[in-house]
Design an enzyme around this catalytic site. Structure first.
Site, PDB file in Angstrom:
ATOM      1  CB  THR A 124       8.767   2.248  36.586  1.00  0.00           C
ATOM      2  OG1 THR A 124       9.600   1.409  37.387  1.00  0.00           O
ATOM      3  CG2 THR A 124       8.550   3.582  37.268  1.00  0.00           C
ATOM      4  CD  GLU A 155      11.588  -5.733  41.880  1.00  0.00           C
ATOM      5  OE1 GLU A 155      10.676  -6.563  41.921  1.00  0.00           O
ATOM      6  OE2 GLU A 155      12.410  -5.593  42.815  1.00  0.00           O
ATOM      7  CG  PHE A 156      10.912  -0.801  45.423  1.00  0.00           C
ATOM      8  CD1 PHE A 156      10.770   0.567  45.206  1.00  0.00           C
ATOM      9  CD2 PHE A 156       9.785  -1.543  45.717  1.00  0.00           C
ATOM     10  CE1 PHE A 156       9.522   1.181  45.312  1.00  0.00           C
ATOM     11  CE2 PHE A 156       8.525  -0.939  45.822  1.00  0.00           C
ATOM     12  CZ  PHE A 156       8.405   0.427  45.617  1.00  0.00           C
ATOM     13  CG  LEU A 157      15.363  -5.235  40.684  1.00  0.00           C
ATOM     14  CD1 LEU A 157      16.490  -4.768  39.786  1.00  0.00           C
ATOM     15  CD2 LEU A 157      14.989  -6.667  40.325  1.00  0.00           C
ATOM     16  CG  LEU A 257      23.256  11.568  52.377  1.00  0.00           C
ATOM     17  CD1 LEU A 257      23.479  11.939  53.825  1.00  0.00           C
ATOM     18  CD2 LEU A 257      22.818  12.801  51.584  1.00  0.00           C
ATOM     19  CB  CYS A 267      15.577   3.596  36.973  1.00  0.00           C
ATOM     20  SG  CYS A 267      15.134   2.034  36.178  1.00  0.00           S
ATOM     21  CE  LYS A 329      23.813  -0.265  40.460  1.00  0.00           C
ATOM     22  NZ  LYS A 329      22.841  -0.389  41.515  1.00  0.00           N
ATOM     23  NE  ARG A 336      19.379   0.067  30.438  1.00  0.00           N
ATOM     24  CZ  ARG A 336      18.323  -0.675  30.794  1.00  0.00           C
ATOM     25  NH1 ARG A 336      17.177  -0.551  30.150  1.00  0.00           N
ATOM     26  NH2 ARG A 336      18.404  -1.541  31.782  1.00  0.00           N
TER      27      ARG A 336
END
Ligand code: NAD
Ligand code: UGA
Length: 440
Positions: A124, A155-157, A257, A267, A329, A336
């Site tokens: 990114t 990348e969107f993973l 949401l 990120c 998560k 991080r």
């Protein structure tokens, strides 16, 4: 195709392994010698469901190999993916030193070994970076017959679902003005793109912004719902009902949401700050991004205040608190910017002791929290709750959702602070627990 992946972290390792699984011949490079040594034995440096098996499988098929050497990595490749880290620097901008270093190493190799390469930048990077890298190669290779064509391929993973995200992408963005790069991209991504076309060719500048704007939008959704959650508490509404009521409108959508402790991870926080700085560097100001970050920063304090308020007239320094969940998560051992860790660091000053449990992230958290003396790491959620007064759920790991009420009954003060809204408030209240969620 013969592919080199530079940077074998979350993005590099997942992309490289998945590209190998799709039949390409992939070599993954990293400057971290220990990491490469372990990877050669199919041992991965972090937890990502399914990745280790896929690596093992592709090593045995000779589709996937690992190296520390730029010479070995580049000697046979047509296509290079650049996946090094771009962490936050002191000013809140992306630190591009790892990327610059990699570019220098590629150029050095190509000066002595002429060939043409396509370089996809997956890291990114802020607006303008891919074009700067293109110019840098032109400058460094002006005495050589080598050529590098730079494209942006953000990348969107998501961590924890990374293989699924790579293999079934909802979009593949390629920023380029080269027809050749478009052709290469179509071949590369054909196996994950043939059912319906997800490949979108855009300008390099747009591709770079798409990445930052996507992360910032998702983070802003989270801050928005967290702000609404505060109002729900005041007026007696329930954020879960509100989310469902809002989310059925397809223009809003029901994902991202979920109210809670706020967003963490490597990120969202860094990318919002980097984008905010891109605005400033272009003599603009983003009011929205600053607000999303501010709401998020205040969310931890707001949650800790619930604990302080509950123990209002009692001495919190005599209390032992149990915290379930340490990763930023579920389904990852990545800590991080974990809100759980941030919260523990503050709480440790207020309470007698903290007993913590996480299914996967304990080793990483132990290193991060080693200076805190009043904390104990436990091997099971059950052991962690023993002898404690109150429970905080900081990460919504699956094993916490249907926890037996007998286990919760060990809590001396029968109080639960559910930072991810996963437990049944009515049921627990009926069993005599004090329950505090977010926006309920
Ligand atoms: P990471 O820190 O897990 O991995 C980066 C790797 O690059 C490390 O192993 C490091 O040793 C290696 N490296 C650094 N300099 C190098 C060099 N000169 N040559 C070779 N290797 C080098 O980072 P990550 O989480 O994989 O993120 C990489 C990039 O992708 C970042 O820009 C990030 O914002 C972006 N991104 C990350 C995710 C994610 O879920 N983690 C998702 C999408 C995009
Ligand atoms: C995020 C994006 O989802 C990916 O598309 C992107 O590629 C990646 O960042 C990146 O650029 O690195 P990731 O950081 O793995 O992926 O995790 P998410 O699932 O997006 O969660 C981020 C944070 O938001 C977590 O702390 C999570 O708990 C929080 N979150 C998420 C909420 O608080 N509420 C929600 O509804 C969703």
């Amino acid at each position: 195709m013969k592919i080199t992946v530079i940077g074998s972290g979350y993005v590099g390792l997942v992309s490289g392994t998945c590209l190998a699984e799709l039949g390409n011949n992939v070599i993954c490079l990293d400057i971290d010698k220990n990491r490469i040594r372990s990877l050669k034995k199919a041992s991965i440096p972090f937890y990502e469901p399914g990745l280790e098996d896929l690596i093992q499988n592709n090593i045995s098929k000779d589709n996937l190999s690992f190296t520390n050497s730029y010479k070995e990595a580049l000697s046979n490749s047509d296509v290079v993916f650049l996946c090094v880290g771009t962490p936050e620097d002191k000013s809140g901008r992306a630190n591009l030193s790892y990327l610059e270093n990699a570019v220098g190493c590629i150029a050095e190799y190509l000066q002595n070994n002429p060939r043409n390469l396509v370089l996809f930048i997956k890291s990114t990077v802020p607006s303008g970076t891919c074009n700067l890298v293109q110019k840098r190669f032109e400058q460094l290779l002006k005495e050589s017959s080598s050529q590098v064509t730079v494209a942006s391929n953000p990348e969107f993973l998501k961590e924890g679902a990374a293989i699924q995200d790579f293999m079934s992408p909802d979009r593949i963005i390629v920023g380029t003005d080269s027809k050749f790069v478009e052709d290469v991209s179509e071949i590369l991504y054909r196996p994950v793109n043939w059912k319906s076309n997800r490949l979108k060719f855009v300008s390099i500048e747009s591709a770079e912004i798409i990445k930052y704007a996507s992360n910032s939008f998702l983070a802003t959704k989270i801050s928005f719902i967290n702000e609404i959650a505060k109002l729900c508490e005041k007026v007696g509404a329930d954020i879960n009902e509100v989310r469902e009521g809002m989310g059925t409108d397809p223009r809003i959508g029901n994902s991202f949401l979920y109210a809670g402790l706020g967003f963490g991870g490597s990120c969202f926080p860094k990318d919002l700050k980097a984008l905010e700085n891109t605005f400033l560097d272009n003599e603009l100001e983003s009011l929205l991004l600053r607000a999303s970050l501010d709401v998020n920063n205040l969310q931890t304090e707001y949650f800790i205040n619930k604990i302080l308020a509950f123990y209002n007239d009692q001495d919190l320094s005599s209390k032992v608190i149990c915290v379930w969940g340490l990763s930023f998560k579920p389904e990852t051992d990545d800590i991080r910017e974990s809100i759980s860790i941030k919260m523990i660091k503050t709480l440790a000053y207020h309470v007698k002791h903290i007993s913590v449990y996480d299914p996967i992230a304990t080793d990483n958290a132990r290193k991060e929290l080693e200076t805190i003396s009043n904390i104990t790491f436990q091997e099971t959620s059950n052991k962690a709750i023993d002898g404690t007064d109150a429970l905080i759920i900081a990460t919504e790991w699956r094993e916490f959702w249907n926890i037996d009420v007998e286990i919760l009954s060990k809590l001396k003060d029968k109080v639960i602070f559910d930072g991810r809204n996963i437990l049944d408030k009515e049921f627990l209240t009926s069993k005599g627990f004090s329950y505090f969620g977010v926006g309920r």
